[in-house]
Design a protein around this motif. Structure first.
Motif, PDB file in Angstrom:
ATOM      1  N   LEU A  40     -29.827  49.857  18.435  1.00 34.60           N
ATOM      2  CA  LEU A  40     -29.081  50.953  17.814  1.00 34.60           C
ATOM      3  C   LEU A  40     -27.958  50.455  16.906  1.00 34.60           C
ATOM      4  O   LEU A  40     -27.524  51.178  16.003  1.00 34.60           O
ATOM      5  CB  LEU A  40     -28.498  51.879  18.882  1.00 34.60           C
ATOM      6  N   THR A  41     -27.455  49.230  17.141  1.00 36.30           N
ATOM      7  CA  THR A  41     -26.405  48.708  16.258  1.00 36.30           C
ATOM      8  C   THR A  41     -26.910  48.531  14.823  1.00 36.30           C
ATOM      9  O   THR A  41     -26.128  48.613  13.881  1.00 36.30           O
ATOM     10  CB  THR A  41     -25.886  47.361  16.776  1.00 36.30           C
ATOM     11  N   GLY A  42     -28.214  48.293  14.675  1.00 33.38           N
ATOM     12  CA  GLY A  42     -28.791  48.176  13.336  1.00 33.38           C
ATOM     13  C   GLY A  42     -29.522  49.428  12.891  1.00 33.38           C
ATOM     14  O   GLY A  42     -30.248  49.404  11.894  1.00 33.38           O
ATOM     15  N   PHE A  43     -29.314  50.511  13.612  1.00 33.27           N
ATOM     16  CA  PHE A  43     -29.972  51.779  13.311  1.00 33.27           C
ATOM     17  C   PHE A  43     -29.398  52.358  12.026  1.00 33.27           C
ATOM     18  O   PHE A  43     -28.177  52.559  11.930  1.00 33.27           O
ATOM     19  CB  PHE A  43     -29.748  52.735  14.476  1.00 33.27           C
ATOM     20  N   PRO A  44     -30.203  52.633  10.996  1.00 33.96           N
ATOM     21  CA  PRO A  44     -29.676  53.231   9.756  1.00 33.96           C
ATOM     22  C   PRO A  44     -28.991  54.565  10.047  1.00 33.96           C
ATOM     23  O   PRO A  44     -29.554  55.421  10.736  1.00 33.96           O
ATOM     24  CB  PRO A  44     -30.926  53.416   8.882  1.00 33.96           C
ATOM     25  N   SER A  45     -27.806  54.728   9.523  1.00 35.92           N
ATOM     26  CA  SER A  45     -27.028  55.920   9.846  1.00 35.92           C
ATOM     27  C   SER A  45     -27.701  57.198   9.374  1.00 35.92           C
ATOM     28  O   SER A  45     -27.569  58.255  10.010  1.00 35.92           O
ATOM     29  CB  SER A  45     -25.631  55.804   9.230  1.00 35.92           C
ATOM     30  N   ILE A  46     -28.440  57.124   8.280  1.00 34.51           N
ATOM     31  CA  ILE A  46     -29.082  58.333   7.767  1.00 34.51           C
ATOM     32  C   ILE A  46     -30.160  58.836   8.723  1.00 34.51           C
ATOM     33  O   ILE A  46     -30.413  60.052   8.822  1.00 34.51           O
ATOM     34  CB  ILE A  46     -29.671  58.075   6.361  1.00 34.51           C
ATOM     35  N   LEU A  47     -30.785  57.922   9.463  1.00 35.53           N
ATOM     36  CA  LEU A  47     -31.793  58.343  10.435  1.00 35.53           C
ATOM     37  C   LEU A  47     -31.162  59.104  11.595  1.00 35.53           C
ATOM     38  O   LEU A  47     -31.795  59.977  12.184  1.00 35.53           O
ATOM     39  CB  LEU A  47     -32.556  57.125  10.957  1.00 35.53           C
ATOM     40  N   SER A  48     -29.924  58.762  11.914  1.00 37.06           N
ATOM     41  CA  SER A  48     -29.205  59.532  12.921  1.00 37.06           C
ATOM     42  C   SER A  48     -29.040  60.979  12.467  1.00 37.06           C
ATOM     43  O   SER A  48     -29.219  61.919  13.248  1.00 37.06           O
ATOM     44  CB  SER A  48     -27.836  58.897  13.183  1.00 37.06           C
ATOM     45  N   GLY A  49     -28.692  61.158  11.186  1.00 35.25           N
ATOM     46  CA  GLY A  49     -28.563  62.512  10.652  1.00 35.25           C
ATOM     47  C   GLY A  49     -29.876  63.259  10.636  1.00 35.25           C
ATOM     48  O   GLY A  49     -29.934  64.451  10.974  1.00 35.25           O
ATOM     49  N   VAL A  50     -30.964  62.560  10.260  1.00 36.19           N
ATOM     50  CA  VAL A  50     -32.280  63.212  10.235  1.00 36.19           C
ATOM     51  C   VAL A  50     -32.706  63.621  11.639  1.00 36.19           C
ATOM     52  O   VAL A  50     -33.250  64.720  11.860  1.00 36.19           O
ATOM     53  CB  VAL A  50     -33.325  62.255   9.609  1.00 36.19           C
ATOM     54  N   PHE A  51     -32.455  62.744  12.622  1.00 35.20           N
ATOM     55  CA  PHE A  51     -32.814  63.045  14.012  1.00 35.20           C
ATOM     56  C   PHE A  51     -32.065  64.278  14.517  1.00 35.20           C
ATOM     57  O   PHE A  51     -32.662  65.195  15.099  1.00 35.20           O
ATOM     58  CB  PHE A  51     -32.500  61.834  14.889  1.00 35.20           C
ATOM     59  N   VAL A  52     -30.756  64.324  14.300  1.00 29.87           N
ATOM     60  CA  VAL A  52     -29.958  65.462  14.773  1.00 29.87           C
ATOM     61  C   VAL A  52     -30.321  66.724  13.999  1.00 29.87           C
ATOM     62  O   VAL A  52     -30.321  67.830  14.557  1.00 29.87           O
ATOM     63  CB  VAL A  52     -28.459  65.150  14.645  1.00 29.87           C
TER      64      VAL A  52
END
Length: 292
Positions: free
Chosen positions: A126-138
Motif C-alpha cells: 500500500l505504500t506504493g499504491f497510486p493515490s488516484i486508485l484510492s480515489g477510484v476505489f472509494v
C-alpha cells in the motif's frame, strides 16, 4: 601527526594538509557540501517562488472569505483550508486506530506469525499504491452508494493512503522497545497487559506519533483521490455528506484559469498548503527526537 604525541596525551594535535587522509577528508567534506547545496537549489527556488508570489496575497481575508467567481477580484480560500483540515481529520480518525492496533499486533503480540507477515506485506504494498486508485476505489464503493461526493468519501480515500505509514512506523516503534525493559517489568511481577500499557506504549509513543504526523502531512497535499471523492465546492462546508473544497483541488482549478486574480489565489493556496505540511513535518521531527 606524531603517534607518540597521541600516546603521551598531547592535546596540541594540529592537522596538516600534507597528510593524505587529512587532505582527502577536507576535499570530500567540501564536495559533499557542494552537492548538498546543488540538491537544495530546486527546493529553495520553489520556496522562493511560493513566498514571492503567494505571500503577496496573505491577509485575513484569505482565511475568512470564499473563492471569487470569474472576473471578480479579491476573495479568499477559507473554505478550502477548512475542507482540507476536515477531510484529513476524518482520515486520521479512521487510519490511526487501525494502524496503531495493527502495529501492536505485528510488532508486539505476534511479530513472527504468518498473519503478521501478511499484514506487513499488505502495508508495504500500500505504500506504493497510486493515490488516484484510492480515489477510484472509494468512488466505486462509497460515492456511488451515497449518490454524492462528500467529505466522508474524501476522508476515507485519505485514510487508505495514511494507513500503511501509520501501521509500519507503529510496528517499528514497538519492535524497537528494548527487550530488557520488558524482562525487567516481568521480573517485578507485571503481567502482559501491564507491560504493554506501562512500558511498551509510553516508550514507543514518540515513534508512533512520528508516523502519524508524517501520514497526516502526506495526506494534506493529496489531490488525485479528492477529485473522485470530494470534488470541490465554492461554499463553506455545511455537512460531511456534500461536496467539499480542498486546497489541492483549488490550486488545480485556479491555476488553469485565465484570470490573474485566481492565479494569485492559487499561488497563495500553494504557500498555505506548504506551510501546513511544514508544520506537520516539524511536529513529526519533534516527536521523533523526544525520549520517554
Amino acid at each position: 601527526m606524531n603517534p607518540e604525541a597521541i600516546a603521551l596525551g598531547d592535546t596540541n594535535l594540529d592537522f596538516s594538509f600534507a597528510e593524505k587522509r587529512t587532505l582527502m577528508n577536507f576535499v570530500q567534506t567540501i564536495l559533499l557540501w557542494i552537492l548538498a547545496g546543488i540538491a537544495a537549489i530546486p527546493l529553495i527556488s520553489v520556496l522562493y517562488m511560493l513566498i514571492s508570489r503567494g505571500g503577496v496575497r496573505l491577509s485575513t481575508a484569505i482565511f475568512t472569505e470564499l473563492p471569487p467567481a470569474p472576473f471578480e477580484q479579491g476573495g479568499g480560500i477559507g473554505n478550502a483550508i477548512v475542507g482540507t483540515l476536515v477531510m484529513v481529520a476524518i482520515g486520521a480518525l479512521i487510519s490511526i486506530p487501525i494502524g496503531v492496533l495493527g502495529g501492536i499486533y505485528t510488532g508486539l503480540i505476534n511479530p513472527n506469525g504468518r498473519f503478521s507477515a501478511a499484514i506487513r506485506f499488505v502495508g508495504k504494498v500500500l505504500t506504493g499504491f497510486p493515490s488516484i486508485l484510492s480515489g477510484v476505489f472509494v468512488y466505486a464503493w462509497l460515492v456511488v452508494v451515497m449518490g454524492t461526493y462528500s467529505a466522508i468519501a474524501g476522508g476515507v480515500s485519505l485514510a487508505i493512503l495514511m494507513l500503511p505509514t501509520v501501521l509500519l512506523t507503529s510496528e517499528q516503534a514497538f519492535r524497537m522497545v528494548p527487550q530488557r525493559m520488558k524482562d525487567a517489568a516481568y521480573g517485578m511481577g507485571c503481567n502482559s497487559s501491564q507491560v504493554a500499557t506501562k512500558i511498551v506504549l509510553p516508550t514507543a509513543l514518540p515513534g508512533v506519533m512520528t508516523g502519524v504526523m508524517l501520514a497526516v502531512a502526506g495526506a494534506s497535499g493529496e489531490s488525485a483521490p479528492l477529485l473522485f471523492t470530494a470534488l470541490f465546492s465554492n461554499y463553506w462546508i455545511g455537512s460531511f455528506t456534500e461536496p467539499t473544497a480542498s486546497l489541492s483541488i483549488l490550486i488545480y482549478n485556479f491555476s488553469a484559469m485565465p484570470y490573474e486574480n485566481q492565479i494569485e489565489l492559487a499561488w497563495t493556496a500553494s504557500l498555505v498548503l506548504v506551510l501546513i505540511v511544514l508544520v506537520f513535518n516539524i511536529l513529526s521531527r519533534s516527536f521523533g527526537t523526544r525520549r520517554v
